[in-house]
Scaffold this motif. Structure first.
Motif, PDB file in Angstrom:
ATOM      1  N   ALA A   1       0.923  -0.898  -0.509  1.00  0.00           N
ATOM      2  CA  ALA A   1       0.543  -0.054   0.092  1.00  0.00           C
ATOM      3  C   ALA A   1       0.837   1.153  -0.137  1.00  0.00           C
ATOM      4  N   ALA A   2       1.876   1.104   0.754  1.00  0.00           N
ATOM      5  CA  ALA A   2       2.754   2.085   0.639  1.00  0.00           C
ATOM      6  C   ALA A   2       3.713   2.556  -0.898  1.00  0.00           C
ATOM      7  N   HIS A   3       4.519   0.715  -1.451  1.00  0.00           N
ATOM      8  CA  HIS A   3       4.457   1.717  -2.380  1.00  0.00           C
ATOM      9  C   HIS A   3       3.690   2.262  -3.592  1.00  0.00           C
ATOM     10  N   VAL A   4       2.143   2.081  -3.652  1.00  0.00           N
ATOM     11  CA  VAL A   4       1.373   2.206  -4.122  1.00  0.00           C
ATOM     12  C   VAL A   4       0.815   3.679  -3.752  1.00  0.00           C
ATOM     13  N   ARG A   5       0.884   4.503  -2.695  1.00  0.00           N
ATOM     14  CA  ARG A   5       1.324   5.395  -2.886  1.00  0.00           C
ATOM     15  C   ARG A   5       2.552   6.612  -2.976  1.00  0.00           C
ATOM     16  N   LYS A   6       3.809   5.685  -2.838  1.00  0.00           N
ATOM     17  CA  LYS A   6       4.583   6.752  -3.300  1.00  0.00           C
ATOM     18  C   LYS A   6       4.530   6.771  -4.790  1.00  0.00           C
ATOM     19  N   GLN A   7       4.256   5.761  -5.200  1.00  0.00           N
ATOM     20  CA  GLN A   7       4.400   5.574  -7.001  1.00  0.00           C
ATOM     21  C   GLN A   7       3.619   6.796  -7.537  1.00  0.00           C
ATOM     22  N   THR A   8       2.588   6.848  -6.966  1.00  0.00           N
ATOM     23  CA  THR A   8       1.587   7.562  -7.099  1.00  0.00           C
ATOM     24  C   THR A   8       1.180   9.196  -6.715  1.00  0.00           C
ATOM     25  N   LEU A   9       2.518   9.661  -6.019  1.00  0.00           N
ATOM     26  CA  LEU A   9       2.705  10.663  -5.811  1.00  0.00           C
ATOM     27  C   LEU A   9       4.040  11.306  -7.089  1.00  0.00           C
ATOM     28  N   ILE A  10       4.934  10.226  -7.221  1.00  0.00           N
ATOM     29  CA  ILE A  10       5.751  10.290  -7.986  1.00  0.00           C
ATOM     30  C   ILE A  10       5.413  10.372  -8.961  1.00  0.00           C
ATOM     31  N   SER A  11       4.093   9.383 -10.015  1.00  0.00           N
ATOM     32  CA  SER A  11       3.438   9.652 -11.254  1.00  0.00           C
ATOM     33  C   SER A  11       3.041  11.290 -11.121  1.00  0.00           C
ATOM     34  N   ILE A  12       2.274  11.321 -10.261  1.00  0.00           N
ATOM     35  CA  ILE A  12       1.529  13.252 -10.211  1.00  0.00           C
ATOM     36  C   ILE A  12       2.543  14.567 -10.622  1.00  0.00           C
ATOM     37  N   VAL A  13       3.557  14.252  -9.889  1.00  0.00           N
ATOM     38  CA  VAL A  13       5.065  15.253 -10.090  1.00  0.00           C
ATOM     39  C   VAL A  13       4.730  15.128 -11.406  1.00  0.00           C
ATOM     40  N   ILE A  14       5.704  13.420 -11.906  1.00  0.00           N
ATOM     41  CA  ILE A  14       5.788  13.666 -13.518  1.00  0.00           C
ATOM     42  C   ILE A  14       4.887  14.100 -14.288  1.00  0.00           C
ATOM     43  N   THR A  15       3.936  13.485 -14.539  1.00  0.00           N
ATOM     44  CA  THR A  15       2.422  14.149 -15.346  1.00  0.00           C
ATOM     45  C   THR A  15       2.049  15.849 -15.237  1.00  0.00           C
ATOM     46  N   MET A  16       2.570  15.980 -14.016  1.00  0.00           N
ATOM     47  CA  MET A  16       2.682  17.763 -13.994  1.00  0.00           C
ATOM     48  C   MET A  16       3.879  18.434 -15.018  1.00  0.00           C
ATOM     49  N   ALA A  17       4.999  17.462 -14.822  1.00  0.00           N
ATOM     50  CA  ALA A  17       5.838  18.124 -15.629  1.00  0.00           C
ATOM     51  C   ALA A  17       5.661  17.730 -16.843  1.00  0.00           C
ATOM     52  N   ILE A  18       5.602  16.884 -16.740  1.00  0.00           N
ATOM     53  CA  ILE A  18       5.147  16.460 -18.494  1.00  0.00           C
ATOM     54  C   ILE A  18       3.988  17.311 -19.694  1.00  0.00           C
ATOM     55  N   SER A  19       3.165  17.539 -18.693  1.00  0.00           N
ATOM     56  CA  SER A  19       1.654  18.581 -18.839  1.00  0.00           C
ATOM     57  C   SER A  19       2.611  20.151 -19.044  1.00  0.00           C
ATOM     58  N   ALA A  20       3.155  20.585 -17.993  1.00  0.00           N
ATOM     59  CA  ALA A  20       3.887  21.582 -18.384  1.00  0.00           C
ATOM     60  C   ALA A  20       4.670  21.581 -19.921  1.00  0.00           C
ATOM     61  N   GLY A  21       5.357  20.531 -20.122  1.00  0.00           N
ATOM     62  CA  GLY A  21       6.746  21.470 -20.497  1.00  0.00           C
ATOM     63  C   GLY A  21       5.682  20.714 -22.387  1.00  0.00           C
ATOM     64  N   PHE A  22       4.484  20.250 -22.527  1.00  0.00           N
ATOM     65  CA  PHE A  22       4.341  19.680 -23.644  1.00  0.00           C
ATOM     66  C   PHE A  22       3.585  21.213 -24.168  1.00  0.00           C
ATOM     67  N   PHE A  23       2.698  21.676 -23.065  1.00  0.00           N
ATOM     68  CA  PHE A  23       2.000  23.304 -23.034  1.00  0.00           C
ATOM     69  C   PHE A  23       2.407  24.268 -23.658  1.00  0.00           C
ATOM     70  N   LEU A  24       4.218  24.710 -22.644  1.00  0.00           N
ATOM     71  CA  LEU A  24       4.437  25.766 -23.527  1.00  0.00           C
ATOM     72  C   LEU A  24       4.776  25.210 -24.782  1.00  0.00           C
ATOM     73  N   ALA A  25       5.914  23.602 -25.438  1.00  0.00           N
ATOM     74  CA  ALA A  25       5.761  22.943 -26.842  1.00  0.00           C
ATOM     75  C   ALA A  25       4.748  23.664 -27.771  1.00  0.00           C
ATOM     76  N   VAL A  26       3.692  23.305 -27.257  1.00  0.00           N
ATOM     77  CA  VAL A  26       2.733  23.977 -28.271  1.00  0.00           C
ATOM     78  C   VAL A  26       1.729  24.741 -28.294  1.00  0.00           C
TER      79      VAL A  26
END
Length: 149
Positions: free
Chosen positions: A5-30
């Motif tokens: 359960a802790a692993h799922v939480r950790k992976q989810t938090l990491i994923s949230i940060v990464i998808t935010m960064a990817i979204s920001a990068g693509f927004f700026l590119a587009v």
């Protein structure tokens, strides 16, 4: 051994940060510094929710699931590692489901009648949407690997 359960939480938090960064990068590119940004033509902010939904969700499912598989293989999580193929297939299916969420956002924008957003709010909406994708896509992807293993 790591608590699943802790692993799922950790992976989810990491994923949230990464998808935010990817979204920001693509927004700026587009969209760059276009201000205001049209919801429909010529900028098509609304339609950009489809590729964002598919690509960000695919990554939000694939990478954490592969990391979970690696942790199982190392023995830090219980179980037997599932095949990479099953992880990729699940990531594709979750990305396809996320396209439906993108469609709902497009439909909501159509109903709202909004024709444009200032740059700041548009950026915030797209980054927040990226976070939402990480939040809803990563847990089922990781839990599936833990259940298979």
């Amino acid at each position: 051994m790591t608590d699943p359960a802790a692993h799922v939480r950790k992976q989810t938090l990491i994923s949230i940060v990464i998808t935010m960064a990817i979204s920001a990068g693509f927004f700026l590119a587009v969209f760059g510094t276009t201000d205001p940004i049209a919801v429909w033509a010529p900028d098509n902010l609304a339609l950009d929710f489809l590729p964002q939904s598919g690509a960000a969700s695919f990554m939000a499912a694939l990478m954490p699931a592969l990391q979970t598989r690696a942790a199982i293989a190392k023995g830090t999580l219980p179980g037997t590692p599932p095949s990479v193929r099953s992880i990729v297939v699940r990531a594709v299916l979750l990305a396809l489901l996320a396209l439906g969420l993108g469609g709902v956002v497009i439909f909501a924008l159509k109903l709202s009648g909004v024709v444009s957003f200032a740059w700041g709010p548009a950026f915030a909406i797209k980054v927040a949407y990226g976070a939402l994708l990480g939040l809803i896509i990563t847990p089922p992807a990781v839990r599936a690997v833990l259940k298979q293993g």
